[in-house]
Design an enzyme around this catalytic site. Structure first.
Site, PDB file in Angstrom:
ATOM      1  NE  ARG A  54      -0.444   1.719   3.574  1.00 24.88           N
ATOM      2  CZ  ARG A  54       0.719   2.333   3.740  1.00 24.88           C
ATOM      3  NH1 ARG A  54       1.816   1.648   4.006  1.00 24.88           N
ATOM      4  NH2 ARG A  54       0.805   3.642   3.637  1.00 24.88           N
ATOM      5  N   GLY A  55       0.284   2.387  -0.202  1.00 21.76           N
ATOM      6  CA  GLY A  55       1.036   3.620  -0.404  1.00 21.76           C
ATOM      7  C   GLY A  55       1.142   3.875  -1.887  1.00 21.76           C
ATOM      8  CB  ALA A  56       0.138   6.781  -3.954  1.00 21.05           C
ATOM      9  NE  ARG A  96      -6.650   0.564  -2.494  1.00 19.97           N
ATOM     10  CZ  ARG A  96      -5.926   0.902  -1.412  1.00 19.97           C
ATOM     11  NH1 ARG A  96      -4.850   0.213  -1.094  1.00 19.97           N
ATOM     12  NH2 ARG A  96      -6.286   1.915  -0.647  1.00 19.97           N
ATOM     13  CD  GLN A 205      -3.659   2.413   6.868  1.00 22.36           C
ATOM     14  OE1 GLN A 205      -4.321   2.747   7.854  1.00 22.36           O
ATOM     15  NE2 GLN A 205      -4.170   2.362   5.647  1.00 22.36           N
ATOM     16  CG  ASP A 246      -3.235   7.764  -1.661  1.00 23.08           C
ATOM     17  OD1 ASP A 246      -2.913   6.608  -1.966  1.00 23.08           O
ATOM     18  OD2 ASP A 246      -3.166   8.198  -0.503  1.00 23.08           O
ATOM     19  CG  ASN A 256      -3.196  11.584   2.401  1.00 26.88           C
ATOM     20  OD1 ASN A 256      -2.523  10.774   1.766  1.00 26.88           O
ATOM     21  ND2 ASN A 256      -2.972  11.830   3.673  1.00 26.88           N
ATOM     22  CE  LYS A 257      -5.331   5.381   4.018  1.00 22.73           C
ATOM     23  NZ  LYS A 257      -5.946   4.275   3.266  1.00 22.73           N
TER      24      LYS A 257
END
Length: 358
Positions: A54-56, A96, A205, A246, A256-257
């Site tokens: 995970r993480g762009a 995603r 996270q 992201d 973003n998150k």
């Protein structure tokens, strides 16, 4: 600073072995370090979808390597392998929907195929391109860390209390990290008193990944529930909120998150500066504003269950993964190309016209 940052690198989540891709399972951290071996595009797409990786930036890098694996399989099968490869591109793109780095990396790989010279090996060309994407992200992390540290030092030279959300470190990128890279660099420069880490529900996270990375670097770290952010800003002298992204729209709106938007609102109220750190590959100039960014929603079971055991009342759950922070709440966007203060459409266009400064 560059040499000090490189010397401090400890964690990586992506390893390319030439015939397969290994991904550190981020669902298992920090209690277990388990690596997944992927030998097909479908396996990588599943790892992206299921949050193994995970993480762009990390998602984009993984997808690039996945296309190398896919091309080898398609070419070995014969027939119109380029047309067949489009199925793999579509599968990866759908894994995603919010992180634009995924689409950007796939585009880079497809464009490399279009530039093949007569007699050039397509698989070798794609592998070189994927490795370049990976190495380029690492270099971008180093450049962003330096830009971010300069801002923190300029704003207030003494050690400061910082707040971050989700995970934006080595686990989420191909290198040192985006927002967490800036925080790491600030710590190396003696500018960090303490880092407050939102736990980042429902996947935690912050508590599982960010706190683990920071502790490994010896950074003074305190974990807090997401809803404590306003209280922290009021009582703990937070000077900066530092987050990743992201996807960033052409006007500077940032996806973003989930929870980032409310942090920006709280930061403005409390006079806390708000920094977004992301590579230029996260900027989507085809989208006029954040209203056009597709925002992923995940299963309600992530809110209603723990380890498969339901604990919540018998209600429906709303589980958006991302939110959009309007540009007018953002003090600065940091990229490897440079810095945009108080972002606007014109400033974002100017940024994207630049070459990298580092």
């Amino acid at each position: 600073m560059r040499e000090r940052l490189l010397a401090a690198e400890k964690v990586k989540s992506i390893e390319w072995h030439g015939d397969r891709l290994s991904l550190l399972d981020q669902r298992k951290l920090p209690t277990e370090e388990v690596w997944h071996s992927c030998d097909s595009a479908a396996a990588v797409a599943g790892a992206i979808r299921d949050m193994v990786v995970r993480g762009a930036p990390a998602i984009g890098i993984s997808a690039a390597y996945a296309l190398v694996l896919a091309a080898r399989t398609r070419m070995a099968a014969g027939g119109d392998w380029r047309q067949a490869l489009e199925e793999d591109v579509a599968l990866l793109a759908a894994s995603r929907p919010t992180a634009v780095n995924l689409i950007w990396a796939l585009k880079q790989m497809r464009e490399r195929l279009e530039r093949l010279k007569p007699g050039e090996d397509p698989c070798a060309a794609l592998e070189a391109q994927a490795i370049s994407i990976h190495e380029s992200d690492r270099e971008a992390n180093l450049a962003m860390a330096q830009f971010g540290v300069d801002l923190i030092r300029r704003h207030q030279g003494n050690p400061q209390n910082l707040l971050t959300h989700c995970n934006t470190g080595a686990l989420a990128t191909g290198g040192f990290g985006t927002a967490l890279g800036v925080i790491r660099a600030a710590h190396l420069d003696g500018l960090v008193e303490r880092v407050y880490v939102d736990e980042t529900r429902p996947w935690l996270q912050g508590s599982r990944l960010t706190a683990w990375e920071l502790l490994g670097d010896g950074v003074p770290t305190t974990l807090n529930v997401d809803s404590a952010a306003a209280h922290l800003m009021k009582t703990r002298g937070i000077s900066w909120v530092v987050v990743g992204a992201d996807r960033i729209a052409a006007n500077g709106d940032v996806a973003n998150k989930i929870g980032t938007y409310q942090l920006a609102v709280l930061a403005m109220h409390h006079g806390v500066r708000f920094m977004v750190v992301a590579p230029s590959s996260s900027i989507d100039m085809t989208l006029e504003s954040g209203d056009e960014i597709p925002l992923e929603e995940r299963a309600g079971s992530e809110l209603l269950e723990v380890n498969g055991q339901r604990f919540a009342a018998d209600v429906e759950a709303f589980n958006p993964v991302f939110d959009v922070t309007p540009a007018d709440l953002i003090d600065v966007i940091v990229t490897e190309k440079g810095v945009v203060e108080r972002p606007t459409a014109a400033k974002m266009a100017d940024l994207m016209s630049r070459k990298r400064l580092h």
